[in-house]
Design an enzyme around this catalytic site. Structure first.
Site, mmCIF file in Angstrom:
data_model
loop_
_atom_site.group_PDB
_atom_site.id
_atom_site.type_symbol
_atom_site.label_atom_id
_atom_site.label_comp_id
_atom_site.label_asym_id
_atom_site.label_seq_id
_atom_site.Cartn_x
_atom_site.Cartn_y
_atom_site.Cartn_z
ATOM 1 N N LEU A 7 86.903 -53.257 -59.623
ATOM 2 C CA LEU A 7 86.101 -52.230 -59.866
ATOM 3 C C LEU A 7 86.652 -51.087 -59.995
ATOM 4 C CD1 LEU A 7 83.996 -53.100 -56.329
ATOM 5 C CD2 LEU A 7 83.659 -54.032 -58.408
ATOM 6 N N ALA A 9 84.304 -47.969 -61.670
ATOM 7 C CA ALA A 9 84.030 -46.889 -62.491
ATOM 8 C C ALA A 9 83.811 -46.149 -61.884
ATOM 9 C CB ALA A 9 82.105 -47.501 -62.129
ATOM 10 N N GLY A 10 84.546 -45.473 -60.649
ATOM 11 C CA GLY A 10 84.108 -44.364 -60.453
ATOM 12 C C GLY A 10 85.198 -42.703 -60.760
ATOM 13 N N ARG A 14 88.641 -36.504 -56.025
ATOM 14 C CA ARG A 14 90.117 -35.775 -55.264
ATOM 15 C C ARG A 14 91.480 -35.939 -56.090
ATOM 16 N NH1 ARG A 14 89.014 -39.067 -50.046
ATOM 17 N NH2 ARG A 14 88.157 -39.978 -51.380
ATOM 18 N N ASN A 164 89.125 -52.783 -43.959
ATOM 19 C CA ASN A 164 89.282 -53.624 -44.990
ATOM 20 C C ASN A 164 89.866 -52.852 -46.548
ATOM 21 O OD1 ASN A 164 87.482 -55.147 -47.657
ATOM 22 N ND2 ASN A 164 86.466 -53.382 -47.000
ATOM 23 N N ASN A 222 93.420 -42.154 -53.221
ATOM 24 C CA ASN A 222 92.410 -40.894 -53.883
ATOM 25 C C ASN A 222 92.846 -39.966 -53.812
ATOM 26 O OD1 ASN A 222 90.202 -43.461 -52.952
ATOM 27 N ND2 ASN A 222 91.219 -42.838 -50.734
ATOM 28 N N LYS A 346 118.598 -39.231 -85.950
ATOM 29 C CA LYS A 346 117.017 -40.400 -86.479
ATOM 30 C C LYS A 346 117.198 -40.706 -87.509
ATOM 31 C CE LYS A 346 114.124 -38.824 -88.485
ATOM 32 N NZ LYS A 346 113.336 -37.900 -89.419
ATOM 33 N N TYR A 361 123.578 -33.126 -86.806
ATOM 34 C CA TYR A 361 122.466 -33.411 -87.122
ATOM 35 C C TYR A 361 122.320 -34.532 -88.287
ATOM 36 C CZ TYR A 361 117.943 -34.842 -88.379
ATOM 37 O OH TYR A 361 116.776 -35.002 -88.962
ATOM 38 N N TYR A 382 115.531 -32.686 -95.518
ATOM 39 C CA TYR A 382 113.625 -32.765 -95.587
ATOM 40 C C TYR A 382 113.656 -31.593 -96.522
ATOM 41 C CZ TYR A 382 109.193 -31.433 -94.349
ATOM 42 O OH TYR A 382 107.716 -31.218 -93.753
#
Ligand code: UD1
Ligand code: MG
Length: 452
Positions: A7, A9-10, A14, A164, A222, A346, A361, A382
């Site tokens: 379940l 869907a809620g 809060r 529960n 919650n 990189k 670099y 670059y």
């Protein structure tokens, strides 16, 4: 044969969030993903996820998981939500219904529920503070006869501490028949899944509440404070899993595991380390204080010194990295490589024993074995539009403060004089320098102050 209904869907008001509650992360991944992975482990015939608020986001987060999605157009309660999924399930299948915000539940616990002989089984636990939970009501013989929601309970019923968890199991056909008869005459005007209990008892069917032995695993969230509590429990578990693999944590409470970690033996992880994504650590890997690793695969013996940040890095032998190194995706380092402080890489491959010890670099580059890159070397990869590669041959020596303007190659054993701007290939075995020649001017005098 069994099936699972989750379940989800809620909204989770809060949480005060733009994303559905079940997508809030625990251990770096959405709560719902943890739950789906746990139930998938015991191979149900189908996993049916009831979605509503933020349905698109929930479906995207579970892409590739094989779940079936059922839309609950209006949030009319947990019973109504479960009923949306039932028509697609064979009436004889046993169905496990779970709330979507229960990421810590263990497969063993669910297995115990599936094995109960009762017609309807609910997973309960003893709550320190039962406020907000549905209470498990038992008669003098200890037989469960109803679940009463907190808001509908009398003072006497509210004193009950057995509550529960939200997890239930029964035949699909039974759930469908009971849910047909459930009404919405209660404090919230909702169709409660929990009302199935009293209906089953009225039908003379067997009902059991199985008490969970580790209530921690039933924690839901919650609000943000409960989410933080879940995270704490998750982190304790994740650290236990590292200990079991043979990892030493020098200050366990400060290490954050937001990753799937596969670790070898005698790995040592110092304080404040954060692991994210998918992380593999070979035997004897050491991670220094404050290291952050995301999606890394480090070979045995690799040492990451303090405050280094590694993402998408692979070492194929023992390397020395950091302190203060920043290694970005596509960095592949062979045995004996040394990357020192304030070096960024990189998309760079370093062959055996290559070194960049300070302030550089190195991007889109191929660095040959034993090459030495001096402090302040920059690959100018670059041009403002495209990226270009730099190739540095084996045993090359790049002097300090060199700019390598890509595409460019430095041949094997080539030496670049400090302060050079290298925009053409530099041959193997030679010294290449591209800076103005130094000169001294004899007889030169400093200017003197002019009188007004
Ligand atoms: C529910 C149980 C309560 C139990 C508690 C445990 C009911 C009526 N109550 O209460 O006995 O102690 O969980 O945490 O079942 N959902 C939908 N559609 C809806 C309503 C809810 O999909 O119309 C989903 C929610 O997204 C959530 C789950 O069902 O994942 C539980 O709903 P929630 O509102 O949290 O129920 P509780 O009031 O906590
Ligand atoms: Mg709830």
């Amino acid at each position: 044969m069994h099936e699972v209904i989750i379940l989800a869907a809620g909204e989770g008001k809060r949480m005060n969030s733009s994303r559905p509650k079940v997508l809030q992360p625990v251990g770096g991944r959405p709560m719902l993903r943890h739950l789906v992975e746990t139930v998938a482990a015991f191979e149900p015939k189908g996993i049916h996820v009831v979605v509503g608020f933020g349905a698109g986001q929930v479906e995207a987060a579970l892409a590739g998981s094989g779940c079936r999605f059922v839309e609950q157009a209006e949030r009319l309660g947990t019973g109504h939500a479960a009923a949306q999924a039932l028509p697609a399930i064979s009436p004889d299948a046993r169905v496990l219904i779970l709330p979507g915000d229960m990421p810590l539940i263990r497969a063993e616990t669910l297995q115990a529920l599936l094995q109960s002989p009762a017609d309807l089984v609910v997973l309960s636990f003893i709550a320190g503070d039962p406020t907000g939970y549905g209470r498990i009501l038992r008669d003098e013989q200890g037989q469960v006869y109803a679940i009463r929601e907190h808001r509908d309970a009398t003072e006497a019923e509210r004193a009950v501490r057995e509550v529960n968890s939200g997890v239930m199991c029964a035949r699909a056909g039974d759930f469908a028949a009971w849910l047909d008869r459930v009404g919405a005459d209660n404090a919230q005007g909702e169709y409660y899944l929990t009302d199935c209990i009293a209906l089953a008892v009225a039908d003379g069917r067997s009902v059991a509440a199985v008490k969970a032995l580790q209530p921690d695993e039933l924690l839901g969230a919650n609000d943000r404070s409960q989410l933080a509590a879940l995270e704490t429990v998750y982190q304790v578990r994740a650290r236990q899993a590292l200990f079991a693999q043979g990892v030493t944590l020098l200050d366990p409470a400060t290490v954050q595991v937001r990753a799937l970690v596969q670790a070898g033996r005698d790995v040592i992880i110092d304080a404040g380390v954060v692991l994210e994504g998918d992380v593999k650590l070979g035997d004897d890997v050491r991670l220094g204080v404050g290291a952050v690793l995301r999606d890394c695969d480090l070979a045995a013996g690799t040492e990451v010194k303090p405050y280094s940040v590694l993402e998408g890095v692979r070492t194929t032998g023992a390397c020395q990295l950091g302190p203060f190194a920043r290694l970005r995706p596509g960095t592949v380092l062979a045995a004996g490589v040394k990357i020192g402080n304030f070096v960024e890489t990189k998309n760079a491959h370093f062959d055996r024993g290559a070194k960049a010890s300070h302030l550089s670099y190195i991007g889109d580059a191929e660095v040959g074995s034993q090459a030495n890159i001096g402090a302040g070397t920059i690959t100018c990869n670059y041009d403002g539009v495209n990226k270009h590669r730099t190739v540095i041959g084996p045993e090359a020596f790049i002097g300090s403060n060199t700019a390598l303007v890509a595409p460019v190659t430095v041949g094997e054993g080539g030496t670049i004089g400090a302060g050079s701007v290298i925009s053409q290939d530099a041959p193997a075995g030679q010294l290449t320098v591209s800076r103005a020649r130094q000169r001294s001017i004899a007889g030169w005098k400093r200017p003197t102050r002019q009188e007004k």
